[in-house]
Design a protein around this motif. Sequence first.
Motif, PDB file in Angstrom:
ATOM      1  N   ARG A 219      -7.614  -0.519   6.223  1.00 24.34           N
ATOM      2  CA  ARG A 219      -6.882  -1.778   6.130  1.00 24.34           C
ATOM      3  C   ARG A 219      -6.932  -2.327   4.706  1.00 24.34           C
ATOM      4  O   ARG A 219      -5.931  -2.841   4.186  1.00 24.34           O
ATOM      5  CB  ARG A 219      -7.476  -2.786   7.117  1.00 24.34           C
ATOM      6  CG  ARG A 219      -6.708  -4.099   7.184  1.00 24.34           C
ATOM      7  CD  ARG A 219      -7.373  -5.073   8.141  1.00 24.34           C
ATOM      8  NE  ARG A 219      -7.318  -4.607   9.516  1.00 24.34           N
ATOM      9  CZ  ARG A 219      -8.367  -4.242  10.241  1.00 24.34           C
ATOM     10  NH1 ARG A 219      -9.587  -4.287   9.702  1.00 24.34           N
ATOM     11  NH2 ARG A 219      -8.223  -3.850  11.474  1.00 24.34           N
ATOM     12  N   THR A 222      -4.374  -0.644   2.411  1.00 23.07           N
ATOM     13  CA  THR A 222      -2.997  -0.615   2.923  1.00 23.07           C
ATOM     14  C   THR A 222      -2.322  -1.935   2.573  1.00 23.07           C
ATOM     15  O   THR A 222      -2.782  -2.995   3.010  1.00 23.07           O
ATOM     16  CB  THR A 222      -2.989  -0.401   4.450  1.00 23.07           C
ATOM     17  OG1 THR A 222      -3.637   0.832   4.753  1.00 23.07           O
ATOM     18  CG2 THR A 222      -1.564  -0.363   4.980  1.00 23.07           C
ATOM     19  N   PRO A 223      -1.242  -1.909   1.778  1.00 22.96           N
ATOM     20  CA  PRO A 223      -0.623  -3.155   1.345  1.00 22.96           C
ATOM     21  C   PRO A 223      -0.275  -4.133   2.460  1.00 22.96           C
ATOM     22  O   PRO A 223      -0.439  -5.349   2.286  1.00 22.96           O
ATOM     23  CB  PRO A 223       0.642  -2.660   0.617  1.00 22.96           C
ATOM     24  CG  PRO A 223       0.217  -1.358   0.030  1.00 22.96           C
ATOM     25  CD  PRO A 223      -0.663  -0.731   1.082  1.00 22.96           C
ATOM     26  N   LEU A 224       0.170  -3.654   3.612  1.00 23.83           N
ATOM     27  CA  LEU A 224       0.491  -4.568   4.705  1.00 23.83           C
ATOM     28  C   LEU A 224      -0.744  -5.013   5.478  1.00 23.83           C
ATOM     29  O   LEU A 224      -0.638  -5.801   6.415  1.00 23.83           O
ATOM     30  CB  LEU A 224       1.511  -3.933   5.659  1.00 23.83           C
ATOM     31  CG  LEU A 224       2.953  -3.904   5.142  1.00 23.83           C
ATOM     32  CD1 LEU A 224       3.886  -3.288   6.183  1.00 23.83           C
ATOM     33  CD2 LEU A 224       3.453  -5.297   4.767  1.00 23.83           C
ATOM     34  N   GLN A 226      -3.045  -3.686   7.618  1.00 21.14           N
ATOM     35  CA  GLN A 226      -3.436  -3.362   8.986  1.00 21.14           C
ATOM     36  C   GLN A 226      -3.537  -1.858   9.121  1.00 21.14           C
ATOM     37  O   GLN A 226      -3.051  -1.101   8.293  1.00 21.14           O
ATOM     38  CB  GLN A 226      -2.442  -3.952   9.993  1.00 21.14           C
ATOM     39  CG  GLN A 226      -0.999  -3.533   9.786  1.00 21.14           C
ATOM     40  CD  GLN A 226      -0.596  -2.334  10.630  1.00 21.14           C
ATOM     41  OE1 GLN A 226      -1.347  -1.916  11.496  1.00 21.14           O
ATOM     42  NE2 GLN A 226       0.568  -1.784  10.375  1.00 21.14           N
ATOM     43  N   ASP A 232       3.830   1.132  15.767  1.00 26.78           N
ATOM     44  CA  ASP A 232       4.970   1.094  14.851  1.00 26.78           C
ATOM     45  C   ASP A 232       5.617   2.462  14.745  1.00 26.78           C
ATOM     46  O   ASP A 232       6.848   2.584  14.716  1.00 26.78           O
ATOM     47  CB  ASP A 232       4.513   0.612  13.474  1.00 26.78           C
ATOM     48  CG  ASP A 232       3.904  -0.770  13.525  1.00 26.78           C
ATOM     49  OD1 ASP A 232       4.662  -1.736  13.635  1.00 26.78           O
ATOM     50  OD2 ASP A 232       2.673  -0.868  13.478  1.00 26.78           O
ATOM     51  N   GLY A 257       2.613   1.392   6.194  1.00 27.70           N
ATOM     52  CA  GLY A 257       2.168   0.083   5.736  1.00 27.70           C
ATOM     53  C   GLY A 257       2.146  -0.075   4.234  1.00 27.70           C
ATOM     54  O   GLY A 257       1.515  -0.975   3.695  1.00 27.70           O
ATOM     55  N   GLY A 258       2.826   0.831   3.515  1.00 24.48           N
ATOM     56  CA  GLY A 258       2.891   0.750   2.066  1.00 24.48           C
ATOM     57  C   GLY A 258       1.866   1.590   1.334  1.00 24.48           C
ATOM     58  O   GLY A 258       1.741   1.494   0.108  1.00 24.48           O
ATOM     59  N   ARG A 259       1.136   2.478   2.059  1.00 29.21           N
ATOM     60  CA  ARG A 259       0.097   3.274   1.409  1.00 29.21           C
ATOM     61  C   ARG A 259       0.638   4.141   0.278  1.00 29.21           C
ATOM     62  O   ARG A 259      -0.044   4.367  -0.727  1.00 29.21           O
ATOM     63  CB  ARG A 259      -0.598   4.169   2.445  1.00 29.21           C
ATOM     64  CG  ARG A 259      -1.619   3.468   3.307  1.00 29.21           C
ATOM     65  CD  ARG A 259      -2.874   3.087   2.546  1.00 29.21           C
ATOM     66  NE  ARG A 259      -3.523   4.246   1.948  1.00 29.21           N
ATOM     67  CZ  ARG A 259      -4.259   5.121   2.595  1.00 29.21           C
ATOM     68  NH1 ARG A 259      -4.452   4.972   3.898  1.00 29.21           N
ATOM     69  NH2 ARG A 259      -4.808   6.144   1.964  1.00 29.21           N
TER      70      ARG A 259
END
Length: 275
Positions: A219, A222-224, A226, A232, A257-259
């Motif tokens: 988490r 991960t930019p978002l 979570q 998702d 999540g933007g990883r």
Amino acid sequence: MATVLSGKSVVVTGAANGIGLSTARRFVQAGASVMMADIDEDKLEREVETLESEGYDGQAQFFHGDLREKLTRTNLVAATVDAFEDIHVLVNAAWLIASGDPLNPKEDQFDEIMQQNVTANLRMSQIVAKRMIEYAEEETPSPSDRCILNISSIYAQRSMPEFMSFSVASAAVNQLTRCMATTLAKHGIRANCVALGGVFGDSLGIAMPEVDDLKDAIRDVTPLGQADGYRDAAHTAVFLASPGSRFTTGQILTVDGGRELIDPLDAAVELSGDQ
């Protein structure tokens, strides 16, 4: 969207846990009839009973067996056709993630991971694709939405040496998807892939036991913010199987999540706990 896949029959492998289970549940909720396949018979039975208790009576059935075996794959297809009369969607969600020493053939787990994540999924796709082509040729005026969905990882593009075998397998699945999409396009059948990242699951926890509070560590990088991306990814799979993606094939759709937006070395260092 609750009935976007009504009338469609779906096979989901690896359906007893993780991404496979989340995807199978989401397809049932979207109105599809789903054959849930896995080697864990007890867990499959419990999950089908749970779906029935939630009001999805008759929409989910299960098939247990080792899908690395040719006869098991053949029997799974036959059981699905017997139950639902057709196969519109295949989701190859049975996969293995494990770490190992990239310089030690006895510890890199390369053969095991390639057999599970690449070979078994390829063979499953081949047998289902042939059945889909037969059905598609019988449809008038054009085939309905049929597709094959694979699961891979952002580590097809990123490098963590201890996950070399998993990374190579993920890259192979991406290329397998593109080749299958090109081959099946003339039959009106699509193939796409969901590349996961930033998702915590039991298999990752087993693969990285040395990292304390692994879910929190994921988490944090991960930019978002979570690490529960299974649901998702399941929504993405339903979209790729729906009429809304009818003109989409051969794509690797990232759900992470933007990883992928952050430096891979930094992420690896943080996850490993090295400072």
